[in-house]
Every structure is written in C-alpha cells, then in structure tokens.
Design an enzyme around this catalytic site. Structure first.
Site, mmCIF file in Angstrom:
data_model
loop_
_atom_site.group_PDB
_atom_site.id
_atom_site.type_symbol
_atom_site.label_atom_id
_atom_site.label_comp_id
_atom_site.label_asym_id
_atom_site.label_seq_id
_atom_site.Cartn_x
_atom_site.Cartn_y
_atom_site.Cartn_z
ATOM 1 N N LYS A 58 -13.894 -35.202 71.719
ATOM 2 C CA LYS A 58 -12.591 -35.281 71.215
ATOM 3 C C LYS A 58 -12.524 -35.219 69.899
ATOM 4 C CE LYS A 58 -11.729 -38.336 75.219
ATOM 5 N NZ LYS A 58 -11.524 -39.927 75.467
ATOM 6 N N ARG A 87 -39.135 -35.342 77.056
ATOM 7 C CA ARG A 87 -40.077 -36.484 76.791
ATOM 8 C C ARG A 87 -39.336 -37.672 75.981
ATOM 9 N NH1 ARG A 87 -42.488 -32.328 78.582
ATOM 10 N NH2 ARG A 87 -41.056 -31.380 77.168
ATOM 11 N N THR A 88 -38.929 -37.253 74.763
ATOM 12 C CA THR A 88 -38.397 -38.246 73.593
ATOM 13 C C THR A 88 -37.355 -39.197 74.506
ATOM 14 O OG1 THR A 88 -38.773 -36.767 72.166
ATOM 15 C CG2 THR A 88 -37.581 -38.352 71.305
ATOM 16 N N HIS A 113 -38.989 -35.663 62.756
ATOM 17 C CA HIS A 113 -39.407 -36.156 64.330
ATOM 18 C C HIS A 113 -40.421 -37.242 64.325
ATOM 19 C CE1 HIS A 113 -39.280 -36.549 68.354
ATOM 20 N NE2 HIS A 113 -39.580 -35.550 68.982
ATOM 21 N N ARG A 138 -30.979 -38.461 68.781
ATOM 22 C CA ARG A 138 -31.411 -37.104 68.416
ATOM 23 C C ARG A 138 -30.072 -36.229 68.136
ATOM 24 N NH1 ARG A 138 -35.622 -33.329 71.841
ATOM 25 N NH2 ARG A 138 -36.768 -34.788 70.587
HETATM 26 C C1 NCD Z 1 -40.327 -31.295 70.128
HETATM 27 C C2 NCD Z 1 -39.039 -31.386 69.538
HETATM 28 O O1 NCD Z 1 -37.966 -31.977 70.151
HETATM 29 O O2 NCD Z 1 -38.940 -31.076 68.423
HETATM 30 N N1 NCD Z 1 -40.388 -31.872 71.471
HETATM 31 C C3 NCD Z 1 -40.460 -33.209 71.614
HETATM 32 O O3 NCD Z 1 -39.799 -34.006 71.063
HETATM 33 N N2 NCD Z 1 -41.609 -33.686 72.348
HETATM 34 C C4 NCD Z 1 -40.876 -30.000 70.070
HETATM 35 C C5 NCD Z 1 -40.013 -28.801 70.315
HETATM 36 O O4 NCD Z 1 -38.739 -28.970 71.036
HETATM 37 O O5 NCD Z 1 -40.730 -27.664 70.372
#
Ligand code: NCD
Length: 354
Positions: free
Chosen positions: A83, A54-55, A132, A104
């Site tokens: 590397k 999703r993100t 997040h 991320r």
């Molecule tokens: C979350 C994350 O990556 O922290 N997911 C997300 O970004 N929608 C929640 C999770 O991984 O449980």
C-alpha cells in the site's frame, strides 16, 4: 535513535566477538538440545522483501530450536508495503512486536536504514548487492569445522564477484585473519569491486585475479563458488560474461584437503557429480548456518555490543549510487565519512566525490 547490537556489517565488531560467535555456533552444533529453551518467550520477526530459502528458513529453524516463536512476511505484496508504507513505519511497528528482526531487502543500505528507526536489534539478511553478514558467519563456522582454522589459507572466490554480496562480506571478514591469500576467479565484467580490494589490502591481506578455474584450483585450500547474479545486472556486457563450471575433471587438479563451499542456490556453476566428492561441503555448510544463527540470536539478545550507525557528516551531499536506500527513502539523513579524498556513504558504502 536507540542503541542495540544490530548486525548490519561484521565490520562493526572486532575479531574476538566474531570468534566468540563461531565458537558458540560450534558448541551449539554439537549440543543443540542444551539450548532448546534459551529463547523461551522471545519473538523473532523475519521481513523478507526478496526471495530466500536457506537464510529465511535457517533463521526460523534457529529461533524455533531456541524455544522462541516467529512472525513475519516473505512476500511484501501481502503486507502494507504493497500500500506504499515506507521502511521506517514498517520497522517501527514490527520492532514493537518482536525482540529481534531479520530483514532481507533488495535496496543497498536498507538494513542500516531500518536500524535507525527500530526498537529492537536488526539483523541484515542481505541488502541488495551490498552485504550478507550472516552468510559470512555460516561460512566461517564451516571453515572452522572443516579446516580447523580460518587463517593462513589460500582462498579461491569464483563467479559473480561484482554483484555477489556473500563474497563481499566474506572477503572483508576473512582478510582480518592473518595470512589469508585470495584468488579471485571471474570474468573481467564481474570482478571484485575496488572497495573490497582496498579493504583486503588495508587489513594486510593479498589477492590476485585469474580468469581460469583450472589455473587457480591446484593451490587452493578453500574454493567458494557463486552463481551469476543476473537479477542485478546493469549493462549488456555483463549478460555476455563467461560463466564458470566446477567439474569432476577440475576437482582432479585440486589438493586432497580442499573444501568446496557455495552459499547456494546453485544454478550451473558446479556439476552435480561433484556433490559425491567428499571435498564438497556446500550442503553441510547450509546446516551450519542454523547453528551459527542460533549463536547470533543469543548474542544479539544480550545487547552488550551497541553499534554506532551513522557518522552524520557531509549531510549536504547526495549518494550517487542509484541503488542506495537514501534514493528511495527520502526522509533519511545523508551521512558520509571521509576516506582519503572521497566520501563514503554510511548506508551503502558507495563512493562520492566531494
Ligand atoms: C545468497 C544470497 O541471497 O545472496 N544465498 C544465500 O543467502 N544463501 C547467494 C545467492 O543468491 O546467489
């Protein structure tokens, strides 16, 4: 170090700025087409060192719906990271190609570390078990659209509250709104960290802790379910911790206007049949994530809210958190701010005793 409107932590902004983003996101949700060339000629880079559906895809969709274009990787093994390239060099290069960079990374404090050497704004799309913030924006837009307001709510947060970064960011920000009461529902081994509880108290919010969903559900206006974050466990007790499961039977105990949210992915904490209950909002929540990220990209590109990154105090101390980015990227300055008797790492927020 260049100054940009980075989104590392929503705490870097006041509630007016956050509300402006949510209001813009709400407008984009209704008038999406009006914004279709707002980012013409702009490039967004997505650097995903950790799995994401999703993100990552909602950021990509957001930029494409704004008329911009994309570069990036979702598997660091196919980039020069494999590397041995450090975060600083990767950031320096990608930020000279892109106008905005979304990252991320499993290492706590890594978004801030990247921002130090970046030539464009950085958006934190999750830094290990720490924060997040763009999930929080998604959650706030969902609450605004589905409840009409983000204040004066009784909010249940259930699941792995120790390692679940979405719950940390969300509680920090929701406690800034007036009158919100939190009920944490978790196994004792996976309860909310003290530093988040302290922030809630400092912001004037209140919280209680419960160990049963049945007991908590009747009083809730919003229930935020999360999965157990097994990949972040650090000891065997956590493996044994009880999981929670929201069932149709438990939903019978809830208010008619409860909303159920979940950042997703779901594993087994919500029974599939609950999806048919109109109070289940987790799929529409993921869709709101596109609109609020469109709003965020537009605001960040305006670049009128420069973020101060480090306090640069107490540089002779080492952060004691083994997951802190300063343990991996040795060139980083050690930077702490004082909170009462302790030092708080400017990267990962872990506490160190002076
Ligand atoms: C979350 C994350 O990556 O922290 N997911 C997300 O970004 N929608 C929640 C999770 O991984 O449980």
């Amino acid at each position: 170090m260049k100054e940009f409107t980075h989104l590392i932590d929503l705490d870097d902004f006041d509630l007016d700025f956050i509300e402006r983003l949510i209001t813009l996101g709400a407008d984009i949700a209704v008038n999406t087409k009006r914004y279709s060339s707002a980012c013409f000629g702009k490039v967004l880079a997505t650097l995903f060192y950790e799995p994401s559906t999703r993100t990552q895809m909602s950021f990509q969709t957001a930029m494409l719906r704004l008329g911009g274009t994309l570069i990036g990787f979702d598997n660091p093994e196919t980039s020069s990271v494999a590397k041995g390239e450090n975060l600083k060099d990767t950031t320096k290069i990608v930020s000279s190609y892109a106008d905005i960079m979304v990252m991320r990374n499993p290492v706590e404090g890594s978004a801030k570390a990247a921002a130090i050497s970046s030539d464009c704004p950085i958006i934190n799309a999750g830094d290990g078990g720490h924060l997040h913030p763009t999930q929080t924006l998604t959650d706030l837009l969902t609450i605004r659209m589905e409840k009409g307001h983000c204040d004066n709510l009784t909010i249940g947060i259930c699941g792995d509250l120790k390692f679940g970064r979405t719950t940390h960011s969300l509680c920090k920000t929701l406690s800034k709104y007036k009158g919100n009461k939190f009920i944490f529902i978790s196994a004792p081994e996976l309860m909310m960290p003290d530093y988040i509880k302290d922030i809630i108290k400092a912001n004037g919010g209140t919280y209680t802790e419960k160990y049963s969903l049945e007991e908590a559900v009747p009083e809730l206006d919003m229930l935020y379910m999360t999965r157990i974050q097994r990949e972040r466990f650090t000891d065997a007790n956590q493996q044994l911790a009880a999981n929670f499961n929201l069932t149709c039977d438990i939903m019978k105990l809830a208010k008619p206007d409860l909303i159920v949210m979940h950042p997703l992915p779901r594993v087994d904490e919500i029974e599939l049949k609950v999806d048919d209950d109109p109070r289940a909002k987790y799929f529409i929540q993921a869709k709101y994530g596109v609109y609020v990220r469109m709003a965020l990209i537009l605001e960040v590109l305006k670049n009128d809210h420069p973020v101060k990154l480090l306090t640069k105090g107490f540089g002779s101390y080492d952060c004691t958190n083994p997951k802190c980015v300063t343990q991996r990227e040795k060139y980083l300055p050690h930077s702490f701010h004082r909170k009462g008797d302790v030092l708080v790492c400017d990267f990962c927020e872990a506490v160190t005793l002076p």
